[in-house]
Write an enzyme that holds these catalytic residues in place. Structure first.
Site, short mmCIF file in Angstrom:
data_model
loop_
_atom_site.label_atom_id
_atom_site.label_comp_id
_atom_site.label_asym_id
_atom_site.label_seq_id
_atom_site.Cartn_x
_atom_site.Cartn_y
_atom_site.Cartn_z
CE LYS A 16 -3.15 -0.09 3.34
NZ LYS A 16 -4.21 -0.24 4.19
CD GLU A 40 -7.44 -2.60 10.78
OE1 GLU A 40 -8.73 -3.12 10.44
OE2 GLU A 40 -6.51 -2.57 10.09
CG ASP A 69 -9.68 0.27 6.78
OD1 ASP A 69 -8.66 -0.41 7.64
OD2 ASP A 69 -10.79 -0.10 6.84
N GLY A 142 -2.37 -9.11 -2.89
CA GLY A 142 -3.69 -9.13 -2.23
C GLY A 142 -4.61 -9.49 -3.28
CE1 TYR A 143 -9.66 -10.73 -1.46
CE2 TYR A 143 -9.11 -8.71 -0.38
CZ TYR A 143 -9.59 -9.73 -0.25
OH TYR A 143 -9.91 -10.40 1.07
CG ASP A 144 -3.47 -5.67 -7.41
OD1 ASP A 144 -4.38 -5.20 -6.94
OD2 ASP A 144 -2.27 -5.23 -7.30
CE LYS A 162 -3.60 -1.63 -7.37
NZ LYS A 162 -2.97 -2.34 -6.49
NE ARG A 168 -3.35 1.90 -1.75
CZ ARG A 168 -3.95 0.56 -2.19
NH1 ARG A 168 -3.49 0.39 -3.38
NH2 ARG A 168 -4.40 -0.07 -1.62
P1 ITT Z 1 -3.04 -1.59 7.36
O1 ITT Z 1 -4.44 -1.78 8.17
O2 ITT Z 1 -1.79 -2.08 8.23
O3 ITT Z 1 -2.67 -0.39 6.63
P2 ITT Z 1 -3.81 -3.87 5.70
O4 ITT Z 1 -2.97 -4.81 4.73
O5 ITT Z 1 -4.19 -4.84 6.93
O6 ITT Z 1 -2.78 -2.77 6.37
P3 ITT Z 1 -6.64 -2.98 5.13
O7 ITT Z 1 -6.89 -3.17 6.58
O8 ITT Z 1 -6.64 -1.73 4.50
O9 ITT Z 1 -4.84 -2.99 5.10
O10 ITT Z 1 -6.91 -4.18 4.35
C1 ITT Z 1 -7.62 -4.27 3.10
C2 ITT Z 1 -7.08 -5.57 2.38
O11 ITT Z 1 -7.33 -5.21 1.05
C3 ITT Z 1 -5.56 -5.76 2.10
O12 ITT Z 1 -4.96 -6.30 3.19
C4 ITT Z 1 -5.57 -6.15 0.83
O13 ITT Z 1 -5.76 -7.80 0.71
C5 ITT Z 1 -6.66 -5.73 0.20
N1 ITT Z 1 -6.38 -4.60 -0.73
C6 ITT Z 1 -6.59 -3.23 -0.61
N2 ITT Z 1 -6.19 -2.70 -1.70
C7 ITT Z 1 -5.70 -3.38 -2.61
C8 ITT Z 1 -5.15 -3.29 -3.72
O14 ITT Z 1 -4.99 -2.00 -4.41
N3 ITT Z 1 -4.79 -4.34 -4.60
C9 ITT Z 1 -4.93 -5.58 -3.93
N4 ITT Z 1 -5.63 -5.96 -2.64
C10 ITT Z 1 -5.79 -4.93 -2.14
#
Ligand code: ITT
Length: 182
Positions: A16, A40, A69, A142-144, A162, A168
């Protein structure tokens, strides 16, 4: 010599940060990273979670910070995993999500960026609609590999731009406009 950072991104997730850094660079804002696992609250509202995380981050580091978030909201699952996206990714992952879906594959990504300093607490939201692919396509975090933004045939993991269209990007663009004029 290094230009000093304008503000810091507090998160446990370096992916992120790298994307946020890249996006804010394009607006002329120099973003540092404070890697930290923030407490959280459990809530159905990304906004409430973001406010809590931001206050927590500022009280920990006492510097101007932003936190983010995010949630992936899938129509056919009534918005699941939404605020639980991080936990669901770590548990059932992309394969688990793909196994839950049938024909209706509509989804949206939402990002809340919250800024906090001594006197200001301000949030910015970005949304991107799209759908969930039938299989994992491409490799990225992640979900990318399973999220296909509207007007594209490729997943976030496969496209090159992206950071010019993402949830974001949209939230950080609003943030930048505000930040540079505050
Ligand atoms: P912090 O809270 O420590 O910042 P986190 O990974 O736990 O980190 P979030 O609570 O915002 O962050 O979780 C959102 C989840 O959604 C993240 O862990 C990813 O799995 C997914 N995610 C969010 N944005 C994404 C993106 O641009 N591409 C892929 N997956 C994404």
């Amino acid at each position: 010599m290094h230009k000093s950072f304008d503000l810091f991104f507090v998160s446990s997730n370096a992916n992120k940060y790298h994307e946020a850094k890249n996006i804010l660079d394009s607006f002329g804002i120099n973003l540092g990273f404070l890697k930290s696992d923030l407490d959280e609250i459990q809530s159905n509202s990304l906004h409430d979670i973001a406010i809590f995380k931001a206050k927590n981050a500022f009280s920990k580091f006492k510097k101007p910070i932003i936190i983010e978030d995010d949630g992936l909201f899938i129509d056919n699952l009534h918005g699941f995993p939404g605020p639980y996206s991080s936990y669901v990714f770590k548990t059932i992952g992309n394969k688990g999500i793909l196994n839950l879906l049938n024909n209706n594959r509509k989804a949206k990504f939402v990002s809340i960026i919250t800024y906090c300093d001594k006197t200001i607490l301000e949030s910015f939201e970005g949304k991107l609609c799209g759908k969930i692919s039938k299989t994992e396509q491409g490799k990225n975090w992640g979900y990318d590999p399973i999220f296909i933004p509207n007007n594209s045939k490729k997943t976030f993991a496969e496209i090159k731009n992206k950071n010019e269209i993402s949830h974001r990007y949209k939230a950080l663009k609003k943030f930048s406009k505000w930040y540079l004029h505050k």
